[in-house]
Design an enzyme around this catalytic site. Sequence first.
Site, short mmCIF file in Angstrom:
data_model
loop_
_atom_site.label_atom_id
_atom_site.label_comp_id
_atom_site.label_asym_id
_atom_site.label_seq_id
_atom_site.Cartn_x
_atom_site.Cartn_y
_atom_site.Cartn_z
N GLY A 137 -15.37 -25.98 15.96
CA GLY A 137 -15.78 -26.24 14.60
C GLY A 137 -14.59 -26.65 13.76
O GLY A 137 -13.43 -26.39 14.11
N CYS A 138 -14.84 -27.30 12.63
CA CYS A 138 -13.74 -27.76 11.79
C CYS A 138 -12.98 -26.58 11.17
O CYS A 138 -11.75 -26.54 11.20
CB CYS A 138 -14.25 -28.70 10.70
SG CYS A 138 -15.68 -28.11 9.78
N TYR A 139 -13.71 -25.61 10.62
CA TYR A 139 -13.05 -24.43 10.07
C TYR A 139 -12.28 -23.66 11.16
O TYR A 139 -11.12 -23.28 10.95
CB TYR A 139 -14.06 -23.50 9.41
CG TYR A 139 -14.66 -24.00 8.12
CD1 TYR A 139 -13.87 -24.33 7.02
CD2 TYR A 139 -16.04 -24.13 7.98
CE1 TYR A 139 -14.43 -24.76 5.82
CE2 TYR A 139 -16.62 -24.56 6.79
CZ TYR A 139 -15.80 -24.88 5.71
OH TYR A 139 -16.37 -25.30 4.54
#
Length: 317
Positions: free
Chosen positions: A115-117
Amino acid sequence: MPTKVFIDGEVGTTGLQIKARLDSRRDLEFIRLSEANRKDAGARAEALNSADIVILCLPDDAAKEAVALIENPAVRVIDASTAHPTAPGWAYGLPEMSASQRQVISGAKRVTNPGCYPTGAISLIRPLVEGGILPADTPVTINAVSGYSGGGKGMIAEFEDETSPNYTHVPYRIYAMGLEHKHVEEIRVYGELKHRPLFAPAVGRYAQGMIVEVPLQLWALPGSATVARVYEAIADAYADERFVSVATLDEAAAMKTLDPEGLNGTNELKLFVFGNELRKQVRLVALLDNLGKGASAQAVQSMNIMLGLDEGLGVNL
């Protein structure tokens, strides 16, 4: 012979970005479905089983369904959804995470895109846990702000489509106040934490770009944690990396602000240690493009590794 690639969900935000990065590649042959066949199970199954590499850019349930349709044991899959980040049998597609992760990705049949986070958070946290500076049972807080593209079609419409019933003029808003964000367990597992971090995400009125921040009270940590030790642990972890860089302490100290759009269009991840030795406090910050290193570019990097190619091929727009 070109590698056959099928992007299932190529008309979505991530799919379009992956397609843009790969379209000029002469070493790839794309399997594409007509508009009429995109939701036809038989046509999708044929495409999924005819590819060498399948890249899933779908909602979670649709991604699970797509994997279930694959019967050809030779097909390799990169899933850009959040359906499989901690699932057994899936390799985590963040090659910079550890010294052995590229080898894991290279030999994997199933790779789950980070995921980006989590890409930002894990990259900041894991070197400190492995270095003994941050005990694995430390309560960790993560603050983050992303462009609205990270929320998919619904959130994009909320900020761009004035005809949408959910259209908003707000410049910034927090969300996931129920503290059950889908990326939290992923961060805990690959950040090597014993407890789920407290994750406080927000979205701003800009399309893409992201800042992820982990504040730490060094005085509350055991041993002799210092700003310099924290910086050295993170800098050493990525000293030889191509797409992850760490700002020097002098560079960080000279900065007055940080633009979340600063790495847009790239596969770059830049890490910062903003510290105050007198107060024994640090703000660890990751800057990345949520659609680049946080999604499509990372998927392309993993695909290159799986194919034994230069992992930088086509990762930047």
